[in-house]
Design a protein around this motif. Structure first.
Motif, PDB file in Angstrom:
ATOM      1  N   SER A 250       0.828  -1.213   0.000  1.00 28.11           N
ATOM      2  CA  SER A 250       0.000   0.000   0.000  1.00 28.11           C
ATOM      3  C   SER A 250       0.855   1.254   0.000  1.00 28.11           C
ATOM      4  O   SER A 250       0.535   2.240  -0.679  1.00 28.11           O
ATOM      5  N   ALA A 251       1.959   1.232   0.745  1.00 30.75           N
ATOM      6  CA  ALA A 251       2.853   2.390   0.786  1.00 30.75           C
ATOM      7  C   ALA A 251       3.560   2.585  -0.551  1.00 30.75           C
ATOM      8  O   ALA A 251       3.677   3.713  -1.048  1.00 30.75           O
ATOM      9  N   VAL A 252       3.993   1.490  -1.176  1.00 33.13           N
ATOM     10  CA  VAL A 252       4.707   1.576  -2.452  1.00 33.13           C
ATOM     11  C   VAL A 252       3.772   2.029  -3.573  1.00 33.13           C
ATOM     12  O   VAL A 252       4.185   2.755  -4.483  1.00 33.13           O
ATOM     13  N   LEU A 253       2.503   1.630  -3.511  1.00 29.22           N
ATOM     14  CA  LEU A 253       1.526   2.009  -4.537  1.00 29.22           C
ATOM     15  C   LEU A 253       1.388   3.528  -4.649  1.00 29.22           C
ATOM     16  O   LEU A 253       1.122   4.061  -5.728  1.00 29.22           O
ATOM     17  N   GLN A 254       1.587   4.218  -3.533  1.00 28.58           N
ATOM     18  CA  GLN A 254       1.503   5.681  -3.546  1.00 28.58           C
ATOM     19  C   GLN A 254       2.700   6.317  -4.254  1.00 28.58           C
ATOM     20  O   GLN A 254       2.657   7.484  -4.637  1.00 28.58           O
ATOM     21  N   ILE A 255       3.775   5.530  -4.430  1.00 32.35           N
ATOM     22  CA  ILE A 255       5.012   6.071  -5.013  1.00 32.35           C
ATOM     23  C   ILE A 255       5.099   5.778  -6.503  1.00 32.35           C
ATOM     24  O   ILE A 255       5.278   6.689  -7.317  1.00 32.35           O
ATOM     25  N   ASP A 256       4.978   4.474  -6.870  1.00 38.26           N
ATOM     26  CA  ASP A 256       5.173   4.100  -8.272  1.00 38.26           C
ATOM     27  C   ASP A 256       4.422   2.809  -8.560  1.00 38.26           C
ATOM     28  O   ASP A 256       4.548   1.830  -7.824  1.00 38.26           O
ATOM     29  N   LEU A 257       3.643   2.785  -9.658  1.00 38.49           N
ATOM     30  CA  LEU A 257       2.823   1.631  -9.999  1.00 38.49           C
ATOM     31  C   LEU A 257       3.675   0.428 -10.393  1.00 38.49           C
ATOM     32  O   LEU A 257       3.419  -0.699  -9.975  1.00 38.49           O
ATOM     33  N   MET A 258       4.717   0.638 -11.211  1.00 36.69           N
ATOM     34  CA  MET A 258       5.543  -0.470 -11.668  1.00 36.69           C
ATOM     35  C   MET A 258       6.312  -1.089 -10.514  1.00 36.69           C
ATOM     36  O   MET A 258       6.464  -2.320 -10.441  1.00 36.69           O
ATOM     37  N   LEU A 259       6.792  -0.247  -9.605  1.00 37.92           N
ATOM     38  CA  LEU A 259       7.485  -0.754  -8.410  1.00 37.92           C
ATOM     39  C   LEU A 259       6.525  -1.578  -7.557  1.00 37.92           C
ATOM     40  O   LEU A 259       6.901  -2.626  -7.014  1.00 37.92           O
ATOM     41  N   PHE A 260       5.275  -1.115  -7.480  1.00 42.28           N
ATOM     42  CA  PHE A 260       4.243  -1.859  -6.746  1.00 42.28           C
ATOM     43  C   PHE A 260       4.027  -3.246  -7.357  1.00 42.28           C
ATOM     44  O   PHE A 260       3.947  -4.250  -6.631  1.00 42.28           O
TER      45      PHE A 260
END
Length: 306
Positions: A250-260
């Motif tokens: 959930s935290a990573v989704l706020q930063i970058d979609l591909m990284l998520f």
């Protein structure tokens, strides 16, 4: 020109996702074939389904197979954005939520069985009877259902009737209508795993004392039981990390979609598939009696134990 680059980028991302889905299908298929062979071996000998550790082992295999099949179906639905009605999504959520905890609880019970076998051998037959095993399995499923009951009791009180017939992409987050529901489920999970860790450490210390005092064949058997406890502890650690994955994602989704997408794929392989593939390694291959029976049936009776 920019549109063409964007289109090429989207196609590259979709191809990468498709390749990953194929890899997951291959891994899940291999694991399921191994587990089904182990389950078949379990039911082919009377001794296995009258002995506590083998019954618990089979319970783990059945739970893991069901979890792998349903989670894999959900993975495919999410990756390709297929929608389903919410009543079906609710059933999927209940099954996955229940079997998230069945495996770690069963592993803890198997650790206690090894503790009783090594540290209390005279009481092993009494405490680890077939009836006691079935009671343990009932307790395991009851405890595993508690987090799900807490979440769904709030959901049923708040959701409208029309919600169940809506078509959406299935996700467990849809049943978390309040922010504190996730925190409550996490608190229950952490409490469960704290108790499991204490149980495993207690069993390890007690078996270690017996191992130091034992001699000859007893010492060899005791150290083998000790290694089994260590492997159970490692498997439980992977299961514990699985509970933290949604918060990280959930935290990573706020930063970058591909990284998520990358992290979610890594988490699925490492903390969902991997822990459920260690059971065959621990009991299916390390247990001498089960290994010989497995080898016999896998080779269609051509293998004969010397």
């Amino acid at each position: 020109m920019a549109d063409n680059n964007s289109l090429a980028g989207d196609e590259s991302v979709m191809r990468k996702i498709n390749d990953r889905v194929i890899i997951v299908q291959v891994l899940v298929s291999v694991f399921l074939c191994i587990n089904f062979l182990l389950i078949t071996t379990f039911f082919m000998k009377d001794y296995f389904y009258t002995t506590m550790r083998y019954i618990l082992f089979a319970n783990t295999l059945l739970s893991d197979c069901l979890f792998l099949i349903i989670s894999d179906i959900l993975l495919i639905l999410n990756y390709f954005h297929f929608t389903i009605q919410m009543w079906l999504c609710l059933i999927i959520y209940i099954v996955l939520s229940l079997h998230t905890f069945v495996t770690p609880f069963t592993l803890t019970t198997m650790t206690l069985e090894r503790y009783v076998a090594i540290c209390m051998p005279l009481r092993h037959a009494e405490l680890c009877s077939t009836r006691s095993t079935l009671q343990c399995i009932l307790i395991i499923h009851s405890l595993s259902s508690i987090p799900c009951i807490f979440i769904l009791s709030i959901f049923f009180a708040s959701a409208t009737h029309s919600f169940y017939t809506q078509d959406r992409i299935c996700s467990s987050h849809m049943f978390m209508l309040r922010g504190w529901q996730g925190h409550l489920r996490s608190a229950i999970s952490q409490f469960y795993f704290l108790i499991m860790c204490i149980t495993i450490v207690f069993s390890y210390v007690k078996i270690m004392k017996v191992a130091k005092a034992a001699s000859g064949e007893n010492k060899k058997s005791t150290w083998k039981g000790l290694r089994t406890v260590v492997l159970h502890a490692f498997q439980l650690l992977l299961c514990l990390i699985q509970l933290w994955c949604p918060f990280i994602e959930s935290a990573v989704l706020q930063i970058d979609l591909m990284l998520f997408i990358n992290i979610r794929y890594f988490n699925y392989i490492t903390f969902i598939l991997a822990p459920r593939c260690l059971s065959p390694l621990i009991y299916g291959l390390r247990d001498e009696m089960f290994f010989h029976a497995l080898k016999y049936y896998a080779l269609c009776g051509l293998y004969k134990k010397q």
